[in-house]
Design an enzyme around this catalytic site. Structure first.
Site, PDB file in Angstrom:
ATOM      1  N   HIS A  55       0.814  -1.218   0.000  1.00 44.85           N
ATOM      2  CA  HIS A  55       0.000   0.000   0.000  1.00 44.85           C
ATOM      3  C   HIS A  55       0.845   1.265   0.000  1.00 44.85           C
ATOM      4  CE1 HIS A  55      -2.481  -3.260   1.687  1.00 44.85           C
ATOM      5  NE2 HIS A  55      -3.369  -2.753   0.830  1.00 44.85           N
ATOM      6  N   GLY A  56       2.104   1.119  -0.397  1.00 44.28           N
ATOM      7  CA  GLY A  56       2.927   2.304  -0.597  1.00 44.28           C
ATOM      8  C   GLY A  56       3.469   2.967   0.653  1.00 44.28           C
TER       9      GLY A  56
END
Lengths: 278, 168, 394
Positions: free
Chosen positions: B118-119
């Site tokens: 999710h970065g």
């Protein structure tokens, strides 16, 4: 009363059957286990086992060190394991502790005639015929002078058996690789992890003392272990094969005690219920 | 008379039942114990790692209890952190994103950890600097023995960090 | 009590309890040998529970099986040794309990009308249990496991025409190998236990219909049992049963903790080796008598094999071999003698089965095998004599 009679008949039948299939059948199958001969009576005792350790060391360096090391005294073998396997199919032992575990008369005779001492005509070490009896005495004196006094069962087992036998469950690998052993002995010697369960203690003592006692014709050499060393090896093998014995024996008492109380309670209840019958 | 008998019978029956329950309890305890991790698994509980083998700027991964532990030797151009580091230039963190448990990748050019899921991003100290992660990368229990770090054992340094709430 | 009402409305539990327990009557004139049926159930439960726990660490693979049993279960798992000892001793003792249970049935004529179905389902259970024991015995993959499976599967070779192919099919290989181990494993832990449970249910249902036999072998009506000649299953019969169970468990756990060697043969602590047969091989004790019948006809292998199969199954036909109108051995003096000769012969064959089949032992085995069959063949004759006696008014 009638029920006790039935129980008695049942117990007698079970005991007769048990006697027949366990103690009796096994005594017929296995016969008497030969008593171990820790004096090695068949070995000539005329070779001296004492002498000058310093001279012994010189003789050792000249005659033995091409194959055998004595790590404890800083002597390294003249050939490494692979070279040894190539010429002898087995890795020769380091002799730091040999004096502590092998009978001295056996050792002296072994140096002169390994094949006869081990009862193995294909034993890898050549006879040291060039040595005089006195030389042998000096070498034995030297080996005894460097021995470690109190080796435990595990150490002795590794020294005495570990060249050919693995003990997988203790993470002990045989010093000589399996293929070489198969070539040398005809088959890979069995793993010793649960040997203490596979064989009786008396059998193991007799077998280690002289493998020909248990398996006539076996290629396992007689090692000439002393009584003390043999017993320590067997005690060790027995212990590693059955590591939970103490726990089992202790827990058994509790479980049986529990059940005896249970039997008492159920008996009292049965009495109570059955009193009102009839 | 009759009632008395019944109660006596009941008492014995209850005693039997209670005693049987003790036995069942014992059996259940034995069953419970059989599910414990085997000795070979327990032996993996601690892992010793020689941190001096890590070159400056290099990152090594130790396997501790089946989880990756990142051992990073920071260079001066990386984020510095007094509080999350005991042996000055080392960062030792559990390589598991505190968001949803993915394993972040080290991006050498940016000198950050970047989580592929999710970065989420963490700096060279393991602090969350971007994205969904709620807190910095966890510091595993450790003990320092000379050049070695023993993962899975709580040494005095770890306890201090834990007290200050810096391990999570 | 409210909960009981709730359950009763939905499942009629009160009626069920009455039918199954409090108003199910067992004759009063029975001895503790009638408790052995419940003991079989108890041992079966012990086997299932201990089996589940050894199963959690067992690995059905020729390379892993031996170590998973002897290292992982016996050494590493906490109390693993206890579950394995219990499972091994349980399997052995199961047969002791079964033999007593069956011998009681034979002595008191419990196999006779109207209990033929009880006897037949019971016999099927015995055969299934034997198969379960045999397949389970291979699993530790020790020398005894291996050679037992190797020799017993070889027996099928003697079946005309299909024999040799059948053996290979059963083993899934030319010798007992990994494929054999895996399929025996599946049979042992799933298929056979399921069948056992199904047949146990039928067996129990069947015994409820005519009710238990008794020492005198004289049928009692439900009314007779209710009024003095019987006892309710719960709590009266079970009160005794609990005591018998406790005493049995003392014996059982004594064996588990201190005398387990008879069920865990030392030879089986050597890993299976298809190139070397152990010096002595023998089946577990409960198969020894039948095994001795196989060896008893030492002069003809085919005859031995036929005798072996016959010895395993002939007892199933007891209800039709023994048609005497008198049920209980208590009132049949000649039958009593035959029965005890048979029991003595069975023990004798069991012991001989473990001895080397040479010289005198071979001939004794032959004689013992003949006596074994003589018992069953004498029964029709005895029945005729007794029928005449009864017809002649005593």
């Amino acid at each position: 009363m009638k029920e006790l009679k039935i129980l008695l008949i049942l117990v007698v039948i079970v005991l007769v059957g048990y006697w027949g299939i366990e103690p009796y059948a096994h005594s017929v199958m296995h016969g008497e286990v030969k008593h171990p001969d820790y004096e090695y009576k068949d070995i000539p005792k005329n070779i001296p086992t004492t002498g000058d350790p310093a001279k012994g060391k010189e003789l050792f360096t000249a005659n033995c060190a091409s194959c055998h090391g004595v790590k404890k005294d800083g002597i390294n073998p003249g050939m490494d394991a692979n070279a040894a396997i190539a010429s002898f199919k087995v890795v020769p032992p380091d002799l730091s502790n040999i004096g502590a575990i092998v009978d001295e008369h056996f050792l002296a005779y072994f140096i002169k005639n390994p094949q006869d001492a081990t009862k193995n005509p294909k034993f890898a070490m050549p006879p040291m015929a060039q040595l005089s009896d006195e030389d042998v005495g000096n070498i034995v004196a030297y080996l005894k002078s460097i021995e470690k006094k109190d080796l435990d069962g595990k150490e002795i087992t590794i020294e005495a058996c570990g060249r050919c036998h693995s003990i997988k469950y203790q993470k002990i690998e045989a010093v000589t690789p399996k293929d070489a052993l198969k070539d040398y002995l005809g088959k890979v010697p069995p793993d010793l992890s649960v040997m203490g369960k596979a064989k009786e203690i008396e059998y193991l003592e007799s077998f280690i003392n002289n493998p020909q006692n248990g398996l006539p014709g076996t290629s396992m050499p007689r090692l000439g272990l002393t009584k003390e060393a043999t017993e320590k090896v067997v005690t060790y093998l027995d212990k590693i094969a059955d590591p939970h014995r103490d726990q089992r024996n202790a827990l058994g008492v509790w479980v049986l005690g529990y059940l005896v109380v249970m039997a008492g309670l159920t008996f009292a209840w049965k009495k109570k219920i059955w009193k009102n019958l009839h | 008379m009759a009632e008395e008998k019944v109660s006596r019978r009941d008492f014995l029956l209850y005693a039997m039942g209670a005693w049987a329950a003790v036995g069942v309890g014992g059996v259940l305890y034995g069953m419970y114990k059989t599910w414990e991790p085997l000795p070979e698994v327990k032996a993996q509980a601690t892992v010793t790692f020689d941190i001096s083998t890590v070159q400056p700027g290099e990152i090594k991964v130790a396997n501790w209890r089946g989880k990756p532990v990142f051992i990073l030797r920071r260079t001066p151009d990386m984020t510095q952190c007094k509080d999350r580091s005991i042996k000055d230039e080392y960062t030792v963190v559990l390589g598991i994103c505190t968001h949803l448990g993915c394993i972040p990748n080290w991006e050498a050019d940016k000198k950050i950890w970047h989580c592929p899921c999710h970065g989420g991003e963490y700096d060279a100290c393991g602090k969350n600097i971007f994205g969904p992660p709620p807190r910095p990368l966890d510091v595993p229990p450790f003990k320092i023995e000379g050049n070695n770090i023993v993962l899975g054992e709580e040494g005095p340094e770890y306890k201090q960090m834990k007290e200050k709430g810096l391990t999570a | 009590m409210k909960f009981m009402d709730w359950l009763d409305e939905r499942l009629a539990v009160r009626q069920l309890i009455k039918v199954m327990l409090t108003e199910y009557y067992v004759p009063k004139n029975i001895n503790f040998l009638w408790s052995f049926g419940v003991l079989v159930m108890l041992v079966f439960a012990i086997l299932v529970v201990s089996g589940i726990f050894v199963l959690m660490y067992y690995k059905p693979d020729a390379n892993l099986a031996f170590d998973s049993v002897n290292k992982t279960i016996m050494m590493d798992v906490e109390y693993g040794w206890l579950f394995r000892h219990t499972h091994a001793v349980g399997a052995s003792i199961m047969f002791l309990v079964l033999f007593v249970h069956m011998a009681r049935g034979i002595y008191y004529g419990s196999f006779k009308a109207p209990r033929e179905i009880v006897w037949i389902t019971g016999y099927i259970l015995f055969v299934l249990m034997s198969a379960t024991a045999f397949t389970g015995y291979l699993l530790p993959w020790g020398q005894m496991s291996y050679w037992a499976a190797q020799t017993i599967t070889t027996l099928f070779e003697k079946i005309p025409f299909i024999g040799p192919d059948l053996v290979i099919w059963i083993r899934g290989n030319y010798i007992v190998e990994d494929a054999t181990l895996t399929r025996f494993f599946a049979l042992h832990v799933v298929f056979l236990p399921l069948l056992l449970i199904v047949f146990t249910a039928i067996h129990l249902y069947a015994v409820r219909i005519p009710g238990s036999n008794n020492e005198d072998g004289i049928e009692l009506t439900k009314e007779e049992k209710k009024h003095g000649k019987g006892i309710p299953f719960w709590p009266v019969f079970m009160a005794k049963e609990f005591f018998v169970m406790s005493v049995f468990l003392i014996f059982f756990f004594y064996l588990v903790f201190y005398q387990y060697k008879f069920a865990m043969d030392p030879i089986n602590f050597t890993p299976a080796n298809y190139l070397q047969t152990p010096t002595h091989i023998y089946p577990e004790w409960y198969f020894l008598a039948f095994y001795e019948v196989l060896r008893g006809f030492f002069f003809s292998q085919n005859l031995g094999l036929i005798a072996f199969v016959l010895s395993m199954f002939i007892a199933a036909f007891l209800p039709w071999l023994d048609t005497s109108p008198i049920k209980s051995g208590k009132y049949r003096p000649i039958y009593k003698i035959l029965f005890w000769i048979f029991i003595a012969d069975f023990v004798f064959l069991t012991i001989l089965g473990k001895l080397p089949p040479t010289g005198l032992y071979a001939w004794l085995g032959f004689a013992g095998s003949l006596v074994f069959f003589a018992f069953f063949l004498a029964l029709p004759i005895l029945s005729k004599i007794e029928k005449k006696k009864v017809a002649g008014g005593r």
